[in-house]
Write an enzyme that holds these catalytic residues in place. Structure first.
Site, PDB file in Angstrom:
ATOM      1  N   LYS A   1       0.880  -1.322  -0.083  1.00 49.92           N
ATOM      2  CA  LYS A   1      -0.032  -0.139  -0.140  1.00 49.92           C
ATOM      3  C   LYS A   1       0.901   1.265   0.103  1.00 49.92           C
ATOM      4  CE  LYS A   1      -1.633   1.543   3.810  1.00 49.92           C
ATOM      5  NZ  LYS A   1      -1.473   2.901   4.250  1.00 49.92           N
ATOM      6  N   ASN A   2       1.693   1.189   0.864  1.00 44.24           N
ATOM      7  CA  ASN A   2       2.377   2.456   0.921  1.00 44.24           C
ATOM      8  C   ASN A   2       3.397   2.710  -0.068  1.00 44.24           C
ATOM      9  OD1 ASN A   2       1.018   3.019   3.269  1.00 44.24           O
ATOM     10  ND2 ASN A   2       2.723   2.414   4.718  1.00 44.24           N
TER      11      ASN A   2
ATOM     12  N   CYS B   1      -5.034  12.156  12.638  1.00 45.69           N
ATOM     13  CA  CYS B   1      -5.481  10.799  12.431  1.00 45.69           C
ATOM     14  C   CYS B   1      -5.805  10.259  13.871  1.00 45.69           C
ATOM     15  CB  CYS B   1      -4.330   9.907  11.903  1.00 45.69           C
ATOM     16  SG  CYS B   1      -2.913   9.576  12.910  1.00 45.69           S
TER      17      CYS B   1
ATOM     18  N   ARG C   1      -0.535  15.051  12.626  1.00 48.33           N
ATOM     19  CA  ARG C   1       0.270  14.411  11.249  1.00 48.33           C
ATOM     20  C   ARG C   1       0.722  15.773  10.801  1.00 48.33           C
ATOM     21  NH1 ARG C   1      -1.025   8.884  10.356  1.00 48.33           N
ATOM     22  NH2 ARG C   1       0.626   9.093   8.905  1.00 48.33           N
TER      23      ARG C   1
ATOM     24  N   ASP D   1       5.039   0.954  12.033  1.00 45.02           N
ATOM     25  CA  ASP D   1       3.589   0.353  11.532  1.00 45.02           C
ATOM     26  C   ASP D   1       3.381  -1.336  11.894  1.00 45.02           C
ATOM     27  OD1 ASP D   1       3.408   1.676   8.112  1.00 45.02           O
ATOM     28  OD2 ASP D   1       3.131   2.498  10.261  1.00 45.02           O
TER      29      ASP D   1
ATOM     30  N   ARG E   1      -8.376  -0.789   4.409  1.00 41.73           N
ATOM     31  CA  ARG E   1      -7.616   0.403   3.880  1.00 41.73           C
ATOM     32  C   ARG E   1      -6.357  -0.193   3.477  1.00 41.73           C
ATOM     33  NH1 ARG E   1      -7.533   6.261   6.701  1.00 41.73           N
ATOM     34  NH2 ARG E   1      -6.244   6.281   4.926  1.00 41.73           N
TER      35      ARG E   1
END
Ligand code: EPZ
Length: 419
Positions: A22-23, A117, A122, A306, A398
């Site tokens: 995803k990133n 968030c 952020r 993460d 997500r």
């Protein structure tokens, strides 16, 4: 809103393949704005965030299609708008990635400030200062970051403090089309940043130092369309490996990049997992007791923030006291209170969670608050005795594709209930 129902405890057993990162795909999608023509990106995960970003690009005038893991982004007709609207940005902070490319390609950009968030602020000050170092006029107007470079961007020098993945990506993309040479210091060197740089080089950009903290970029006039395959998701891989730590059992992970997950393997082995490579597969098992750990998150190649929540779920069941410090996001502990609802014993103070291991977790209804916290609650639910309901699973959708199906294929008793 959908929720998961999980019955535990269940050890895991089986094979799973790691999806595209995803990133990595999000900055690559933004980079397509720098290129004229049809960019083709493969091994694209079908996630809420990928779909959100595609919606944003379409809003800007890019024709995009995602099918069977392949993303086609056509920019030949040019960009229709340079504004990333609040209603899209508020749902996905990564929208900030269009700031640098729009500025470089169109001479201006308006991106809604992403706000915070689940675990706190952020900031985007490094994105703004980095682009200003390339000659952009930066301002804030009615909640939007406004960037202008009517005469185009020029090479400059900037040092990120602290290390920032997003700001490194944004300024790297802008510098690719700036006139002259740019030097960026204290850059992030996460695999996702390296892939972005390599994809830009493949499109004609001139970038040196990828994988190190210092990047030298020689601007070019234009870039060819991107052609790349998204790297495997090291955090998804780490999450499946952490699932074995939490629930026990044995899984074989396919499609994982060992060099990308090395910082994660060290902590999982300290927890008591046996992890070894067998050909192209990574085999992870845990049959003995979980051991307490002392972990500090750091920018790559350190232990990733993460993975902090997922490791906490394992530490909750360890024989002893663990200490987990998040140096990147000191408040990223919303999962601790939810894990306590499952019977964990955790005290959070000054950016460090003290986790006193318990013999067993008890199933209970819990609430997902953000992507990785959701993953931690799912892993804990698989190991907990009885029924766990994880609500607001749109958070987990997500960043993980069909996670409940893939965990069920590994033996977890988990199902999605349409809510
Ligand atoms: C990226 O976020 C990831 N998101 C995050 O993953 C990840 O947690 C984070 O990097 C750290 O690795 C994506 O790649 C889409 P940062 P990003 O800029 O770029 C401070 C997930 O779960 N900072 O590297 O926003 C910031 O407060 C997500 O997949 C500034 O001070 O993170 C933090 O302390 C969550 N000013 C540190 O830098 C800025 O302008 C690192 O943040 C920007 C950041």
């Amino acid at each position: 809103m959908d929720y998961f129902v999980i019955e535990g405890p269940t050890p895991l057993d089986g094979d799973v393949r790691v999806a595209g990162a995803k990133n990595a795909v999000l900055p690559l999608m933004a980079a397509a704005l720098l290129c004229r023509g049809e960019s083709v990106i493969t091994n694209v995960p079908d996630l809420r965030d990928t779909r959100f970003f595609l919606d944003l690009l379409r809003e800007l005038g890019v024709a995009g299609e995602l099918g069977a893991g392949t993303l086609r982004l056509e920019t030949a007709s040019g960009v229709r708008s340079v504004t990333a609207p609040y209603d899209i940005v508020r749902k996905m902070r990564a929208s900030i990635y269009v700031l640098g490319p729009l500025l470089a390609a169109c001479g201006e950009a308006r991106v809604s400030k992403p706000g915070g968030c689940a675990w706190g602020p952020r900031p985007v000050d490094l994105h703004v200062a980095g682009l200003a170092a390339l000659g952009a006029e930066m301002s804030e107007e009615h909640g939007y970051i406004v960037a202008r470079a009517p005469g185009g961007l020029r090479g400059g020098r900037y040092r990120f403090e602290p290390v920032s993945v997003g700001a490194t990506c944004n300024v790297l993309m802008a510098a690719a089309l700036a006139r002259g040479e740019t030097t960026l210091e204290n850059c992030a060197c996460e695999p996702e940043v390296v892939q972005l740089g390599e994809a830009l080089v493949g499109a004609g950009a001139r970038v040196e130092g990828l994988g190190t903290r210092t990047l030298h970029i020689q601007g070019v006039d234009e870039l060819q369309p991107l052609r790349c395959a998204v790297i495997p998701d090291r955090i998804e891989a780490g999450t499946f490996l952490a699932a074995v730590a939490v629930a026990g059992g044995r899984i074989r992970l396919a499609g994982c990049r060992l060099d990308h997950v090395a910082p994660i393997l060290g902590v999982l082995r300290d927890l008591g997992c046996e992890i070894r490579a067998e050909g192209d597969l990574l085999v992870a098992e845990r049959s003995g007791p979980l051991r307490p750990v002392k972990v500090e998150t750091e920018p790559f190649p350190g232990f990733p923030t993460d993975m902090q929540a997922q490791v906490m779920a394992a530490a909750a069941l360890a024989d002893g006291v663990s200490f987990i410090t998040d140096t990147i996001y000191p408040d990223r502990f919303t999962h601790a209170a939810e894990l306590e609802r499952l019977g964990a014993n955790i005290e959070v103070k000054n950016g460090t969670a003290t986790v006193i291991g318990v013999a067993a977790l008890q199933g209970a209804p819990v609430m997902a608050t953000d992507l990785r916290a959701s993953a931690a609650l799912v892993l804990a639910g698989i190991a907990a005795r009885g029924r766990t309901e994880v609500r607001r699973v749109y958070h987990i959708d997500r960043g993980y594709e069909r996670i409940e199906e893939r965990l069920a294929a590994l033996g977890a008793r988990i199902e999605r209930v349409a809510g």
